[in-house]
Design an enzyme around this catalytic site. Sequence first.
Site, short mmCIF file in Angstrom:
data_model
loop_
_atom_site.label_atom_id
_atom_site.label_comp_id
_atom_site.label_asym_id
_atom_site.label_seq_id
_atom_site.Cartn_x
_atom_site.Cartn_y
_atom_site.Cartn_z
N ASN A 9 18.31 22.91 77.62
CA ASN A 9 19.03 21.64 77.71
C ASN A 9 19.45 21.46 79.16
O ASN A 9 20.39 22.11 79.63
CB ASN A 9 20.26 21.66 76.78
CG ASN A 9 21.05 20.38 76.89
OD1 ASN A 9 20.62 19.42 77.54
ND2 ASN A 9 22.22 20.34 76.28
N TRP A 10 18.71 20.61 79.85
CA TRP A 10 18.96 20.46 81.30
C TRP A 10 20.18 19.60 81.60
O TRP A 10 20.60 19.49 82.76
CB TRP A 10 17.71 19.87 81.97
CG TRP A 10 16.58 20.85 82.10
CD1 TRP A 10 16.64 22.20 81.94
CD2 TRP A 10 15.22 20.55 82.44
NE1 TRP A 10 15.41 22.76 82.15
CE2 TRP A 10 14.51 21.78 82.45
CE3 TRP A 10 14.52 19.38 82.72
CZ2 TRP A 10 13.15 21.84 82.75
CZ3 TRP A 10 13.16 19.46 83.01
CH2 TRP A 10 12.49 20.67 83.02
N LYS A 11 20.71 18.93 80.61
CA LYS A 11 21.91 18.08 80.81
C LYS A 11 21.65 17.11 81.97
O LYS A 11 20.54 16.62 82.11
CB LYS A 11 23.15 18.95 81.00
CG LYS A 11 23.32 19.95 79.84
CD LYS A 11 24.61 20.70 79.87
CE LYS A 11 24.66 21.68 78.69
NZ LYS A 11 25.92 22.41 78.60
N HIS A 99 25.73 17.03 70.37
CA HIS A 99 26.18 18.03 71.36
C HIS A 99 27.67 17.81 71.63
O HIS A 99 28.15 16.68 71.67
CB HIS A 99 25.37 17.88 72.66
CG HIS A 99 25.56 19.05 73.56
ND1 HIS A 99 26.69 19.20 74.33
CD2 HIS A 99 24.79 20.15 73.80
CE1 HIS A 99 26.60 20.35 75.00
NE2 HIS A 99 25.45 20.93 74.69
N GLU A 101 29.33 17.90 74.24
CA GLU A 101 29.64 17.05 75.40
C GLU A 101 29.56 15.58 75.01
O GLU A 101 30.33 14.75 75.49
CB GLU A 101 28.70 17.40 76.57
CG GLU A 101 29.09 18.73 77.17
CD GLU A 101 27.95 19.53 77.80
OE1 GLU A 101 26.89 18.95 78.07
OE2 GLU A 101 28.14 20.75 78.00
N GLU A 173 26.96 25.96 68.62
CA GLU A 173 27.42 26.11 70.00
C GLU A 173 28.95 26.07 70.04
O GLU A 173 29.54 24.98 70.08
CB GLU A 173 26.88 24.96 70.87
CG GLU A 173 25.38 24.94 70.99
CD GLU A 173 24.94 24.26 72.29
OE1 GLU A 173 24.18 24.88 73.04
OE2 GLU A 173 25.37 23.12 72.55
N GLY A 179 29.08 26.86 79.14
CA GLY A 179 29.28 26.73 80.59
C GLY A 179 30.43 27.55 81.12
O GLY A 179 30.88 27.37 82.25
N SER A 219 26.40 29.93 76.99
CA SER A 219 26.27 30.98 78.01
C SER A 219 25.18 32.01 77.70
O SER A 219 25.35 33.20 77.97
CB SER A 219 27.62 31.67 78.25
OG SER A 219 28.56 30.74 78.74
N GLY A 240 21.75 26.16 78.33
CA GLY A 240 22.13 25.17 79.34
C GLY A 240 21.86 25.71 80.73
O GLY A 240 20.73 25.70 81.22
N GLY A 241 22.90 26.21 81.38
CA GLY A 241 22.83 26.64 82.78
C GLY A 241 21.63 27.52 83.12
O GLY A 241 20.96 27.29 84.13
#
Length: 263
Positions: A9-11, A99, A101, A173, A179, A219, A240-241
Amino acid sequence: MTKPLIIANWKLNMTQKQSSEFIKDFAEKVKASQNQVDIILSAPFTSLETVVKALTNNGLEKVTVASQNVSEHESGAFTGEINTEMLKEIGVQAVIVGHSERREIFNETNETIKSKSKKVLDSNLKLIFCCGESLETREKDETDKWIETQIRSAFNDLDFSKVENDQIVIAYEPIWAIGTGKTCDSIEANRVIQNIKDLIKNIFPASLANSTRVLYGGSVKPSTIEEQMAQTAIDGALVGGASLKANDFADIVNFSTKAVLNA
Ligand code: 13P
């Protein structure tokens, strides 16, 4: 044995140029494991088509592409929105919905998420449905109840007659692990994921429940994935990251197959 599924997930990251460069590097490293693991790249809207083409051009035809959002509406006066037809037209095959976010920053409610989920499924796209609790909910010992509400509110009265097996993926999640570098303990993640699998057996038709993969996200790193994938209920990861660097994401993909092959 369930095939692992690893999703990037590149956001709000990755221009078209960066996406192309990523895929070139990534392809070198995962070509050999492509058949043992399912991979989905979830890019921002403007990079989706570039990613679809770059995957084909670099011999990664089996890797599929997801959008990070979609409108629940068909068409019309909804400034700034993108519909499922537009995504399908450029080769997108899946959409992330729910998600944390989107829920927290963009105020998407369980009701909105239900409409979006239905839209994605009705459009024959794969639904990557996210759920997870805040630290406050976890500290009140209400995690399981919270997740049950999120899942039931999206799926309780859905008509499953046209939903294909494997069309739904659920990602657990925990918000406090996203993150933050704080990974949820693998045993606890496995417990929650097993609960989700037991719950969907009461909501989904049996064959759909059995084919629904449930992933962990929060994470995930190359150093955590083997232990996570070695758990009995965890079918993969939503990353993610660590999905922003081709090297790290390729390590996650490759380690995920190793853990499963060794199980
Ligand atoms: P991080 O891997 O950066 O914690 O993000 C997880 C996530 O939100 C994936 O959807």
